[in-house]
Write a protein that holds these residues in place. Structure first.
Motif, PDB file in Angstrom:
ATOM      1  N   ASP A   1       0.815  -1.226   0.000  1.00  0.00           N
ATOM      2  CA  ASP A   1       0.000   0.000   0.000  1.00  0.00           C
ATOM      3  C   ASP A   1       0.841   1.264   0.000  1.00  0.00           C
ATOM      4  O   ASP A   1       0.430   2.293   0.543  1.00  0.00           O
TER       5      ASP A   1
ATOM      6  N   ASN B   1      -5.051 -10.559  -3.516  1.00  0.00           N
ATOM      7  CA  ASN B   1      -4.818  -9.829  -2.262  1.00  0.00           C
ATOM      8  C   ASN B   1      -4.319  -8.410  -2.531  1.00  0.00           C
ATOM      9  O   ASN B   1      -4.442  -7.522  -1.709  1.00  0.00           O
TER      10      ASN B   1
ATOM     11  N   THR C   1      -5.844 -11.220   3.909  1.00  0.00           N
ATOM     12  CA  THR C   1      -6.947 -10.626   3.137  1.00  0.00           C
ATOM     13  C   THR C   1      -8.086 -11.627   2.945  1.00  0.00           C
ATOM     14  O   THR C   1      -9.092 -11.302   2.340  1.00  0.00           O
TER      15      THR C   1
ATOM     16  N   THR D   1       2.940 -12.309   3.640  1.00  0.00           N
ATOM     17  CA  THR D   1       2.161 -13.024   2.640  1.00  0.00           C
ATOM     18  C   THR D   1       2.944 -14.270   2.231  1.00  0.00           C
ATOM     19  O   THR D   1       4.033 -14.529   2.754  1.00  0.00           O
TER      20      THR D   1
ATOM     21  N   VAL E   1      -1.674  -3.070   6.953  1.00  0.00           N
ATOM     22  CA  VAL E   1      -2.912  -3.739   7.351  1.00  0.00           C
ATOM     23  C   VAL E   1      -2.470  -5.091   7.889  1.00  0.00           C
ATOM     24  O   VAL E   1      -1.379  -5.549   7.590  1.00  0.00           O
TER      25      VAL E   1
ATOM     26  N   ARG F   1     -10.326  -2.272   5.027  1.00  0.00           N
ATOM     27  CA  ARG F   1      -9.927  -2.117   6.438  1.00  0.00           C
ATOM     28  C   ARG F   1      -9.185  -0.798   6.642  1.00  0.00           C
ATOM     29  O   ARG F   1      -8.367  -0.426   5.797  1.00  0.00           O
TER      30      ARG F   1
HETATM   31  P1  IMP Z   1      -2.454 -12.658   2.559  1.00  0.00           P
HETATM   32  O1  IMP Z   1      -1.549 -12.191   1.468  1.00  0.00           O
HETATM   33  O2  IMP Z   1      -3.915 -12.446   2.240  1.00  0.00           O
HETATM   34  O3  IMP Z   1      -2.153 -14.073   2.985  1.00  0.00           O
HETATM   35  O4  IMP Z   1      -2.174 -11.770   3.847  1.00  0.00           O
HETATM   36  C1  IMP Z   1      -0.948 -11.838   4.578  1.00  0.00           C
HETATM   37  C2  IMP Z   1      -0.535 -10.459   5.056  1.00  0.00           C
HETATM   38  O5  IMP Z   1      -0.206  -9.647   3.933  1.00  0.00           O
HETATM   39  C3  IMP Z   1      -1.633  -9.698   5.802  1.00  0.00           C
HETATM   40  O6  IMP Z   1      -1.023  -8.878   6.768  1.00  0.00           O
HETATM   41  C4  IMP Z   1      -2.252  -8.840   4.723  1.00  0.00           C
HETATM   42  O7  IMP Z   1      -2.915  -7.722   5.249  1.00  0.00           O
HETATM   43  C5  IMP Z   1      -1.011  -8.458   3.941  1.00  0.00           C
HETATM   44  N1  IMP Z   1      -1.263  -8.104   2.532  1.00  0.00           N
HETATM   45  C6  IMP Z   1      -1.478  -8.950   1.508  1.00  0.00           C
HETATM   46  N2  IMP Z   1      -1.618  -8.268   0.352  1.00  0.00           N
HETATM   47  C7  IMP Z   1      -1.451  -6.974   0.650  1.00  0.00           C
HETATM   48  C8  IMP Z   1      -1.430  -5.775  -0.139  1.00  0.00           C
HETATM   49  O8  IMP Z   1      -1.575  -5.779  -1.367  1.00  0.00           O
HETATM   50  N3  IMP Z   1      -1.220  -4.613   0.550  1.00  0.00           N
HETATM   51  C9  IMP Z   1      -1.011  -4.600   1.894  1.00  0.00           C
HETATM   52  N4  IMP Z   1      -1.009  -5.685   2.655  1.00  0.00           N
HETATM   53  C10 IMP Z   1      -1.223  -6.866   2.048  1.00  0.00           C
END
Ligand code: IMP
Length: 432
Positions: free
Chosen positions: A13, A38, A128, A238, A272, A302
């Motif tokens: 972000d 995500n 996410t 991630t 986040v 969020r």
């Molecule tokens: P996941 O990628 O959905 O498994 O999330 C794992 C972590 O990465 C969490 O803290 C999410 O909020 C963060 N995250 C995943 N994609 C993004 C993004 O594009 N921007 C910011 N945070 C992300």
């Protein structure tokens, strides 16, 4: 001809979408090769807002070849929804190409992501909930299903049957949740495959041919350095590699081909999800920055956690990814908050009292560090700031802020953002 990687140097972000969009104007090929739905990039162009999750931002330029590489995990219904939305906004998708090697996110991955997060309670990662982790787990367990498999009914059905059986056992026996039938997934996913078929191409050849032909190729990073599975704040990360190396692995391009790596650093920090955040702010200061910077997740909505700029973290990103240029958006946001003093973290005081610029490996150490701040007076916001197109048109306070970033990281700030529109940028050094 330059091959440029643009990546986030914080927790995602950072505002990469704006710079990818700006640089894409001069690129003939834009490649997205890590992460999945995500990610969320918001791009403002011609007074219109475009939200991109899986489609590369270069799609907004007619004639730019946009590639989704095999390192991505694809969510077909979400991708098709995004493509339909872009088409309804008048965006031409005929230049989109997708690697058959991209792994597929299925509904059971999403249910497992949610179940695992709920089970963890206070220890949740704050994902996410898009099924990203479980889809990459299957990829590395060597049981995943790729787009190329889904295009072939005879390949797809036995693989899907085996995967559904295994996931149902986990969903039902471990989590007490309902499983899926093969039929309820197979038919819609075979239809999605047919809709995606015209876009599937040998993207390794396409991208390497473009590089060999001397074209400008731009790799569009997703997420950010501190979310990297190896170099991020594990386990609050991630499941892929947002660092520069991830972009080339996910596209099938050798490291010798990359000429520049642009790290995007927001003028403050946001994240986040859960996990330690040394420069985190609470109360009025966080609120003012969050509101001025519209800091709400593009993918999840969020409210983002907010903190001061942390240069220990950015320096770490510069080292791991060999960042050659920094791009700094949201200078105008800091000014508009009207906060009289801005703080920048230039070191970490460790629990034994020593001060370091090294980013700790362990989360316990990171959660105990005390940021060492340099305080700078806010520069007065004025119309000139958002209309500035030359560096020397910026207020001295803003230039001092930029110099501090360069001093601590040892990397030049080549582009600055002073507003959300495409044109609101200052170039100090050409990237393409
Ligand atoms: P996941 O990628 O959905 O498994 O999330 C794992 C972590 O990465 C969490 O803290 C999410 O909020 C963060 N995250 C995943 N994609 C993004 C993004 O594009 N921007 C910011 N945070 C992300």
């Amino acid at each position: 001809m330059p091959v440029v990687v643009v990546m986030g140097a914080q927790w995602g972000d950072e505002g990469k979408g704006k710079f990818v969009d700006l640089l894409a104007e001069r690129a003939q090929v834009v490649v997205r090769s890590t992460g999945g739905s995500n990610a969320g990039h918001t791009v403002w162009a011609g007074g219109r807002q475009y939200k991109l999750h899986q489609v590369p931002s270069g799609i907004l330029y007619p004639g730019t070849l946009c590639v989704i590489g095999h390192g991505v995990v694809l969510d077909p219904p979400k991708l098709l929804e995004e493509m339909d939305r872009l088409a309804s906004q008048g965006v031409d998708l005929s230049n989109l190409r997708i690697s058959g090697g991209a792994h597929i996110v299925f509904p059971f991955h999403i249910r497992l992501d949610e179940a695992e997060e709920d089970r963890k309670g206070d220890r949740k990662i704050g994902t996410t909930r898009r099924g990203i982790g479980p889809a990459y787990m299957d990829k590395f367990a060597r049981v995943g299903i790729r787009l190329v498999d889904m295009l072939d009914r005879d390949e797809f059905l036995p693989k899907l049957t085996a995967l559904v059986e295994e996931k149902n056992r986990i969903l039902e026996k471990v989590y007490g949740l309902p499983g899926f039938t093969v039929e309820e997934i197979a038919e819609p996913y075979l239809e999605y495959a047919e809709r995606l078929r015209p876009y599937v191409a040998n993207t390794v050849e396409l991208v390497n041919d473009a590089i060999d032909a001397g074209k400008n190729v731009l790799f569009e990073g997703a997420q950010g350095h501190l979310l990297d599975i190896d170099f991020g704040t594990y386990p609050y990360v991630t499941a892929s590699h947002p660092i520069a190396a991830g972009a080339i692995i996910g596209a099938g391009v050798g490291p010798t081909k990359v000429s520049r790596v642009v790290g995007v650093v927001k003028a403050y920090t946001s994240r986040v999800g859960e996990g330690p955040f040394p420069t985190e702010l609470h109360g009025e200061e966080a609120h003012r920055i969050r509101e001025e910077g519209h800091e709400y997740g593009t993918t999840t909505g969020r409210p983002r956690r907010i903190g001061w700029l942390d240069l220990v973290m950015v320096r770490y990103a510069c080292r791991v990814s060999g960042i050659t240029d920094l791009a700094v958006p949201h200078l105008d946001t800091l000014a508009k908050t009207g906060l009289p003093t801005l703080k920048v973290c230039v070191g970490y005081r460790m629990s034994d009292g020593t001060v370091t610029r090294e980013f700790p490996v362990g989360l316990k150490a990171l959660s105990q560090v005390e940021p060492v701040y340099e305080e700078l007076p806010n520069w007065e916001w004025s119309a000139e700031m958002s209309t500035a197109r030359q560096y020397d048109e910026l207020p001295e306070g803003a230039r001092r802020y930029v110099r501090l970033i360069e001093d601590v990281t040892g990397v030049r700030v080549s582009i600055l953002g002073v507003g959300s529109e495409r044109t609101q940028a200052i170039y100090r050094s050409a990237i393409f």
